[in-house]
Design a protein around this motif. Structure first.
Motif, PDB file in Angstrom:
ATOM      1  N   PRO A  72      60.512  45.460  55.756  1.00  0.00           N
ATOM      2  CA  PRO A  72      61.130  45.895  57.006  1.00  0.00           C
ATOM      3  C   PRO A  72      61.526  47.373  56.961  1.00  0.00           C
ATOM      4  O   PRO A  72      61.452  48.009  55.914  1.00  0.00           O
ATOM      5  CB  PRO A  72      62.359  45.001  57.116  1.00  0.00           C
ATOM      6  CG  PRO A  72      62.691  44.641  55.719  1.00  0.00           C
ATOM      7  CD  PRO A  72      61.397  44.616  54.961  1.00  0.00           C
ATOM      8  N   ALA A  73      61.977  47.877  58.120  1.00  0.00           N
ATOM      9  CA  ALA A  73      62.289  49.301  58.258  1.00  0.00           C
ATOM     10  C   ALA A  73      63.407  49.771  57.340  1.00  0.00           C
ATOM     11  O   ALA A  73      63.409  50.904  56.874  1.00  0.00           O
ATOM     12  CB  ALA A  73      62.671  49.590  59.708  1.00  0.00           C
ATOM     13  N   ASP A  74      64.366  48.895  57.085  1.00  0.00           N
ATOM     14  CA  ASP A  74      65.524  49.361  56.329  1.00  0.00           C
ATOM     15  C   ASP A  74      65.453  48.946  54.858  1.00  0.00           C
ATOM     16  O   ASP A  74      66.458  48.805  54.189  1.00  0.00           O
ATOM     17  CB  ASP A  74      66.813  48.833  56.964  1.00  0.00           C
ATOM     18  CG  ASP A  74      66.807  47.319  57.080  1.00  0.00           C
ATOM     19  OD1 ASP A  74      65.741  46.710  56.861  1.00  0.00           O
ATOM     20  OD2 ASP A  74      67.862  46.757  57.383  1.00  0.00           O
ATOM     21  N   SER A  75      64.262  48.783  54.333  1.00  0.00           N
ATOM     22  CA  SER A  75      64.115  48.299  52.971  1.00  0.00           C
ATOM     23  C   SER A  75      64.064  49.426  51.947  1.00  0.00           C
ATOM     24  O   SER A  75      63.430  50.452  52.166  1.00  0.00           O
ATOM     25  CB  SER A  75      62.822  47.491  52.863  1.00  0.00           C
ATOM     26  OG  SER A  75      62.596  47.141  51.525  1.00  0.00           O
ATOM     27  N   THR A  76      64.722  49.210  50.810  1.00  0.00           N
ATOM     28  CA  THR A  76      64.621  50.177  49.719  1.00  0.00           C
ATOM     29  C   THR A  76      63.292  50.013  48.989  1.00  0.00           C
ATOM     30  O   THR A  76      62.986  50.764  48.086  1.00  0.00           O
ATOM     31  CB  THR A  76      65.772  50.001  48.707  1.00  0.00           C
ATOM     32  OG1 THR A  76      65.838  48.626  48.327  1.00  0.00           O
ATOM     33  CG2 THR A  76      67.099  50.430  49.291  1.00  0.00           C
ATOM     34  N   LYS A  77      62.519  48.992  49.378  1.00  0.00           N
ATOM     35  CA  LYS A  77      61.197  48.799  48.781  1.00  0.00           C
ATOM     36  C   LYS A  77      60.165  49.706  49.435  1.00  0.00           C
ATOM     37  O   LYS A  77      59.043  49.832  48.950  1.00  0.00           O
ATOM     38  CB  LYS A  77      60.747  47.345  48.964  1.00  0.00           C
ATOM     39  CG  LYS A  77      61.287  46.418  47.916  1.00  0.00           C
ATOM     40  CD  LYS A  77      60.671  45.039  48.110  1.00  0.00           C
ATOM     41  CE  LYS A  77      61.745  43.989  48.131  1.00  0.00           C
ATOM     42  NZ  LYS A  77      61.419  42.832  48.944  1.00  0.00           N
ATOM     43  N   CYS A  78      60.531  50.302  50.549  1.00  0.00           N
ATOM     44  CA  CYS A  78      59.597  51.137  51.291  1.00  0.00           C
ATOM     45  C   CYS A  78      59.071  52.270  50.406  1.00  0.00           C
ATOM     46  O   CYS A  78      59.844  53.048  49.854  1.00  0.00           O
ATOM     47  CB  CYS A  78      60.319  51.733  52.505  1.00  0.00           C
ATOM     48  SG  CYS A  78      59.324  52.891  53.432  1.00  0.00           S
ATOM     49  N   PRO A  79      57.744  52.381  50.268  1.00  0.00           N
ATOM     50  CA  PRO A  79      57.203  53.446  49.419  1.00  0.00           C
ATOM     51  C   PRO A  79      57.555  54.848  49.905  1.00  0.00           C
ATOM     52  O   PRO A  79      57.720  55.756  49.098  1.00  0.00           O
ATOM     53  CB  PRO A  79      55.691  53.220  49.447  1.00  0.00           C
ATOM     54  CG  PRO A  79      55.427  52.166  50.442  1.00  0.00           C
ATOM     55  CD  PRO A  79      56.711  51.481  50.773  1.00  0.00           C
ATOM     56  N   LYS A  80      57.687  55.007  51.218  1.00  0.00           N
ATOM     57  CA  LYS A  80      58.074  56.329  51.752  1.00  0.00           C
ATOM     58  C   LYS A  80      59.488  56.685  51.323  1.00  0.00           C
ATOM     59  O   LYS A  80      59.785  57.823  50.986  1.00  0.00           O
ATOM     60  CB  LYS A  80      57.987  56.319  53.285  1.00  0.00           C
ATOM     61  CG  LYS A  80      56.628  56.663  53.796  1.00  0.00           C
ATOM     62  CD  LYS A  80      56.751  57.346  55.136  1.00  0.00           C
ATOM     63  CE  LYS A  80      55.427  57.995  55.513  1.00  0.00           C
ATOM     64  NZ  LYS A  80      55.484  58.564  56.855  1.00  0.00           N
ATOM     65  N   PHE A  81      60.356  55.690  51.368  1.00  0.00           N
ATOM     66  CA  PHE A  81      61.736  55.874  50.935  1.00  0.00           C
ATOM     67  C   PHE A  81      61.773  56.227  49.456  1.00  0.00           C
ATOM     68  O   PHE A  81      62.461  57.146  49.025  1.00  0.00           O
ATOM     69  CB  PHE A  81      62.510  54.577  51.209  1.00  0.00           C
ATOM     70  CG  PHE A  81      63.893  54.547  50.615  1.00  0.00           C
ATOM     71  CD1 PHE A  81      64.952  55.137  51.282  1.00  0.00           C
ATOM     72  CD2 PHE A  81      64.125  53.933  49.398  1.00  0.00           C
ATOM     73  CE1 PHE A  81      66.226  55.110  50.741  1.00  0.00           C
ATOM     74  CE2 PHE A  81      65.388  53.903  48.848  1.00  0.00           C
ATOM     75  CZ  PHE A  81      66.442  54.493  49.520  1.00  0.00           C
ATOM     76  N   ARG A  82      60.996  55.501  48.651  1.00  0.00           N
ATOM     77  CA  ARG A  82      60.967  55.730  47.199  1.00  0.00           C
ATOM     78  C   ARG A  82      60.443  57.119  46.852  1.00  0.00           C
ATOM     79  O   ARG A  82      60.943  57.763  45.949  1.00  0.00           O
ATOM     80  CB  ARG A  82      60.113  54.671  46.520  1.00  0.00           C
ATOM     81  CG  ARG A  82      60.763  53.323  46.620  1.00  0.00           C
ATOM     82  CD  ARG A  82      60.185  52.342  45.663  1.00  0.00           C
ATOM     83  NE  ARG A  82      61.117  51.254  45.514  1.00  0.00           N
ATOM     84  CZ  ARG A  82      61.651  50.884  44.355  1.00  0.00           C
ATOM     85  NH1 ARG A  82      61.322  51.504  43.256  1.00  0.00           N
ATOM     86  NH2 ARG A  82      62.510  49.909  44.299  1.00  0.00           N
ATOM     87  N   GLU A  83      59.431  57.536  47.597  1.00  0.00           N
ATOM     88  CA  GLU A  83      58.845  58.858  47.406  1.00  0.00           C
ATOM     89  C   GLU A  83      59.911  59.932  47.624  1.00  0.00           C
ATOM     90  O   GLU A  83      60.105  60.814  46.802  1.00  0.00           O
ATOM     91  CB  GLU A  83      57.702  59.019  48.415  1.00  0.00           C
ATOM     92  CG  GLU A  83      56.945  60.292  48.309  1.00  0.00           C
ATOM     93  CD  GLU A  83      55.865  60.220  47.231  1.00  0.00           C
ATOM     94  OE1 GLU A  83      55.164  61.198  47.077  1.00  0.00           O
ATOM     95  OE2 GLU A  83      55.750  59.170  46.551  1.00  0.00           O
TER      96      GLU A  83
END
Ligand SMILES: [Zn+2]
Ligand SMILES: [Zn+2]
Ligand SMILES: [Zn+2]
Length: 182
Positions: free
Chosen positions: A145-156
């Motif tokens: 989902p949008a608010d996930s810390t799993k998001c690769p963009k977020f991790r990047e």
């Protein structure tokens, strides 16, 4: 013309890892204060302490800028018998209008998606009532989902920001700055 910005001593948030499970907030506060030389120019406030996966504790600590910079430079602070690792909390800016990372709402040039479900990105319901599939608008992909810390963009972004903050300190770089769910 002088363009002087008033220097507000802003607090910064750090995480202190590896704290012995038997120690309390007060112990941690005292130990950090002690390692800073108990100077009056330092403020240290432990806002929370919680167990970590390795059986120790992690403390979230509010410190003023002077104290924070010293601690981050040191990389470690002695609490009890252990040299505990110090990490600056890295914050990733998140826009609640277009749901993408890296800017705030008032800087947003994207589409207004604030009425969409954070989970599946469809209108008409909220995430807690969602029957749909996870969809991340930042990645334009399913799977999280949008608010996930799993998001690769977020991790990047997290990686980039952590790295740029570490330029002054080459030591102790082999520990990952893990995103935390708070
Ligand atoms: Zn935006
Ligand atoms: Zn939904
Ligand atoms: Zn994503």
């Amino acid at each position: 013309m002088e363009n002087r910005v008033s220097l507000v001593s802003k607090d910064i948030t750090i995480h202190v890892l590896d704290i012995d499970a038997a120690l309390t907030k007060e112990d941690v506060e005292k130990a950090i204060g002690h390692s800073l030389g108990n100077s009056r120019s330092h403020t240290v406030k432990v806002s929370s302490i919680r167990p970590s996966r390795d059986g120790n504790q992690i403390a979230t600590v509010q410190v003023n800028k002077v104290a924070g910079n010293i601690l981050i430079k040191l990389g470690k602070v002695k609490i009890g018998w252990v040299g505990c690792r110090v990490r600056e909390r890295v914050e990733i800016t998140r826009c609640f209008k277009c749901l993408e990372f890296g800017h705030r709402r008032h800087e947003c040039k994207g589409a207004d998606k604030s009425n969409l479900c954070l989970k599946c990105n469809q209108p008409g319901h909220k995430a807690k009532d969602c029957q749909g599939k996870d969809f991340c608008p930042a990645c334009r992909d399913t799977g999280h989902p949008a608010d996930s810390t799993k998001c690769p963009k977020f991790r990047e972004l997290l990686k980039v920001q952590s790295a740029s903050r570490r330029v002054s300190k080459e030591a102790n770089t082999n520990h990952e700055n893990q995103p935390h769910e708070e």
